[in-house]
Design a protein around this motif. Sequence first.
Motif, PDB file in Angstrom:
ATOM      1  N   ARG A 183       0.843  -1.205   0.000  1.00 33.13           N
ATOM      2  CA  ARG A 183       0.000   0.000   0.000  1.00 33.13           C
ATOM      3  C   ARG A 183       0.874   1.250   0.000  1.00 33.13           C
ATOM      4  O   ARG A 183       0.613   2.205  -0.736  1.00 33.13           O
ATOM      5  CB  ARG A 183      -0.915   0.002   1.224  1.00 33.13           C
ATOM      6  CG  ARG A 183      -1.780   1.251   1.321  1.00 33.13           C
ATOM      7  CD  ARG A 183      -2.865   1.094   2.363  1.00 33.13           C
ATOM      8  NE  ARG A 183      -2.310   0.842   3.701  1.00 33.13           N
ATOM      9  CZ  ARG A 183      -3.027   0.403   4.735  1.00 33.13           C
ATOM     10  NH1 ARG A 183      -4.308   0.133   4.565  1.00 33.13           N
ATOM     11  NH2 ARG A 183      -2.467   0.207   5.911  1.00 33.13           N
ATOM     12  N   LEU A 197       1.136   4.137  -2.917  1.00 25.02           N
ATOM     13  CA  LEU A 197       0.926   5.551  -2.604  1.00 25.02           C
ATOM     14  C   LEU A 197       2.085   6.404  -3.092  1.00 25.02           C
ATOM     15  O   LEU A 197       1.903   7.447  -3.733  1.00 25.02           O
ATOM     16  CB  LEU A 197       0.743   5.730  -1.098  1.00 25.02           C
ATOM     17  CG  LEU A 197      -0.655   5.586  -0.528  1.00 25.02           C
ATOM     18  CD1 LEU A 197      -0.617   5.618   0.995  1.00 25.02           C
ATOM     19  CD2 LEU A 197      -1.568   6.676  -1.056  1.00 25.02           C
ATOM     20  N   LEU A 238       2.658  12.958   4.111  1.00 28.07           N
ATOM     21  CA  LEU A 238       2.236  11.558   4.024  1.00 28.07           C
ATOM     22  C   LEU A 238       2.309  10.843   5.373  1.00 28.07           C
ATOM     23  O   LEU A 238       1.339  10.161   5.764  1.00 28.07           O
ATOM     24  CB  LEU A 238       3.079  10.825   2.987  1.00 28.07           C
ATOM     25  CG  LEU A 238       2.885   9.305   2.905  1.00 28.07           C
ATOM     26  CD1 LEU A 238       1.443   8.959   2.516  1.00 28.07           C
ATOM     27  CD2 LEU A 238       3.861   8.692   1.891  1.00 28.07           C
ATOM     28  N   LEU A 287      -0.959   9.074   7.277  1.00 27.64           N
ATOM     29  CA  LEU A 287      -0.983   7.682   7.724  1.00 27.64           C
ATOM     30  C   LEU A 287      -1.309   7.603   9.218  1.00 27.64           C
ATOM     31  O   LEU A 287      -2.102   6.757   9.653  1.00 27.64           O
ATOM     32  CB  LEU A 287       0.371   7.028   7.461  1.00 27.64           C
ATOM     33  CG  LEU A 287       0.786   6.877   5.986  1.00 27.64           C
ATOM     34  CD1 LEU A 287       2.242   6.435   5.899  1.00 27.64           C
ATOM     35  CD2 LEU A 287      -0.121   5.883   5.263  1.00 27.64           C
ATOM     36  N   THR A 291      -6.357  14.902  -0.354  1.00 25.53           N
ATOM     37  CA  THR A 291      -5.320  13.870  -0.463  1.00 25.53           C
ATOM     38  C   THR A 291      -5.070  13.214   0.885  1.00 25.53           C
ATOM     39  O   THR A 291      -5.001  11.987   1.001  1.00 25.53           O
ATOM     40  CB  THR A 291      -4.016  14.478  -1.006  1.00 25.53           C
ATOM     41  OG1 THR A 291      -4.264  15.065  -2.291  1.00 25.53           O
ATOM     42  CG2 THR A 291      -2.936  13.412  -1.149  1.00 25.53           C
ATOM     43  N   ILE A 307      -5.827   9.222   1.967  1.00 25.01           N
ATOM     44  CA  ILE A 307      -4.812   8.333   2.540  1.00 25.01           C
ATOM     45  C   ILE A 307      -5.273   7.815   3.898  1.00 25.01           C
ATOM     46  O   ILE A 307      -5.196   6.613   4.192  1.00 25.01           O
ATOM     47  CB  ILE A 307      -3.471   9.078   2.667  1.00 25.01           C
ATOM     48  CG1 ILE A 307      -2.922   9.424   1.277  1.00 25.01           C
ATOM     49  CG2 ILE A 307      -2.462   8.237   3.445  1.00 25.01           C
ATOM     50  CD1 ILE A 307      -1.750  10.390   1.303  1.00 25.01           C
ATOM     51  N   GLU A 312      -8.068   5.250   3.636  1.00 24.62           N
ATOM     52  CA  GLU A 312      -7.614   3.939   3.185  1.00 24.62           C
ATOM     53  C   GLU A 312      -6.975   3.168   4.330  1.00 24.62           C
ATOM     54  O   GLU A 312      -7.203   1.964   4.491  1.00 24.62           O
ATOM     55  CB  GLU A 312      -6.620   4.102   2.035  1.00 24.62           C
ATOM     56  CG  GLU A 312      -6.203   2.778   1.427  1.00 24.62           C
ATOM     57  CD  GLU A 312      -5.398   2.937   0.145  1.00 24.62           C
ATOM     58  OE1 GLU A 312      -4.809   1.932  -0.310  1.00 24.62           O
ATOM     59  OE2 GLU A 312      -5.354   4.055  -0.399  1.00 24.62           O
TER      60      GLU A 312
END
Length: 404
Positions: A81, A85, A107, A111, A135, A139, A142
């Motif tokens: 994953r 990404l 990022l 997460l 965005t 993320i 998910e």
Amino acid sequence: MKILVVVSEFPKITETFAYRNVVEYEHLGHDARIFHIKPFRDGEIVHDFMTGLVDRAFTYGYGSSKALGTLMMEAVTGPRRLGRLLTKIVREHRSEPKRGLAVLLFLPKALAVGRWCSREGVDHIHGEFAGHPATAAMIAAEVAGIPFSFSAHANDIVVSQALLVEKAQKAAFVRSISRYNISFLNELRGFPTDKLRLVRCGVTRSLLEKDGPPPSINGPLRILYVGSLIKKKGVNYLIDALAALPAELNWTARIIGGGDLADELSAQAYALGLEDRIQFEGPQPAEAVAKAFENTHVAVVPSIVGSQGRIEGIPVVVMEALAHGIPVIASALSGIPELVEDGVTGYLTQPEDSKAISEAIQKIAADWNGAATIAARGRDRVASEYVVEDNARKLAALMEETVK
């Protein structure tokens, strides 16, 4: 329902529309919090209505153990994953490396937020803008295995479309604040148009209960501008328009807001000999702005296309002015004509047309009764489509549908 709203910056004086929605979610009985990607903005004006949000907003440091630790954990437990990404981020931002770098920097935060949502039992994530907030929401959703959505305002879909189609395809729905945006997004190849939902921004219903403008013009015509002092706001064209007003017209103007062009605009007013008639008041809290409207004859919103194609959506200040029953002069740009219909609910001018702005001001001064009638129709339109309590309820209902 537990809702997490993602924004880029917090608090931000110009983003009251986003914060009012969160307040309304809580009034509806939902548990709503804000995650802001960038560090907390110390020293920013906090509107009275949102003081409770400050304690419930949070972020993670870019180099914090929470963010970097989550990145390392993801590399171990979800390497595929993470690899997908990273590949998508790099591929989609090949022509926009600076923006891509920004995504890579936040990022780990996204997460970490995803894991936080999983622990806290968050039901839905909403990115308040289609750019970085969407965005980050994608993320995090998910990672948490929960639905997300995002709003499309204006700059956020015009300046960059990196990852935009993919975010829309993965989102439960995409909220647009204008039909203009819907038309724009419909033209993007692969965009899932069936996911678009028109839900306006809005003002509180209490504004519609305020007294209207003065019944007549006694003394000077009082002109008001409220907003940031940046290029896309076009305030320099307003100042030029004021300079072009006939000498016999008695007027004063207040400019409320701050920004990069504050000194330049003040110097422009001085050079034109208007320093005694234009008052620059700097940024003000929402409560002070509301009082300014109560002592105003006409509000001007002279928006233009800024750098990188930056444009307004439908400025909340237009809704606020019309809610007070104040005649509005605004630019025929983006979604603004959906609210300000020339000669019907307000006065439209073309962007960068100081002469037209000046003529509209003179028209209002010459026919105050006619201007007040037009403004009253504008107030009715706000009441029917642009009330935040109604529109926040619509957004919350859309989110609720995703968790049934």
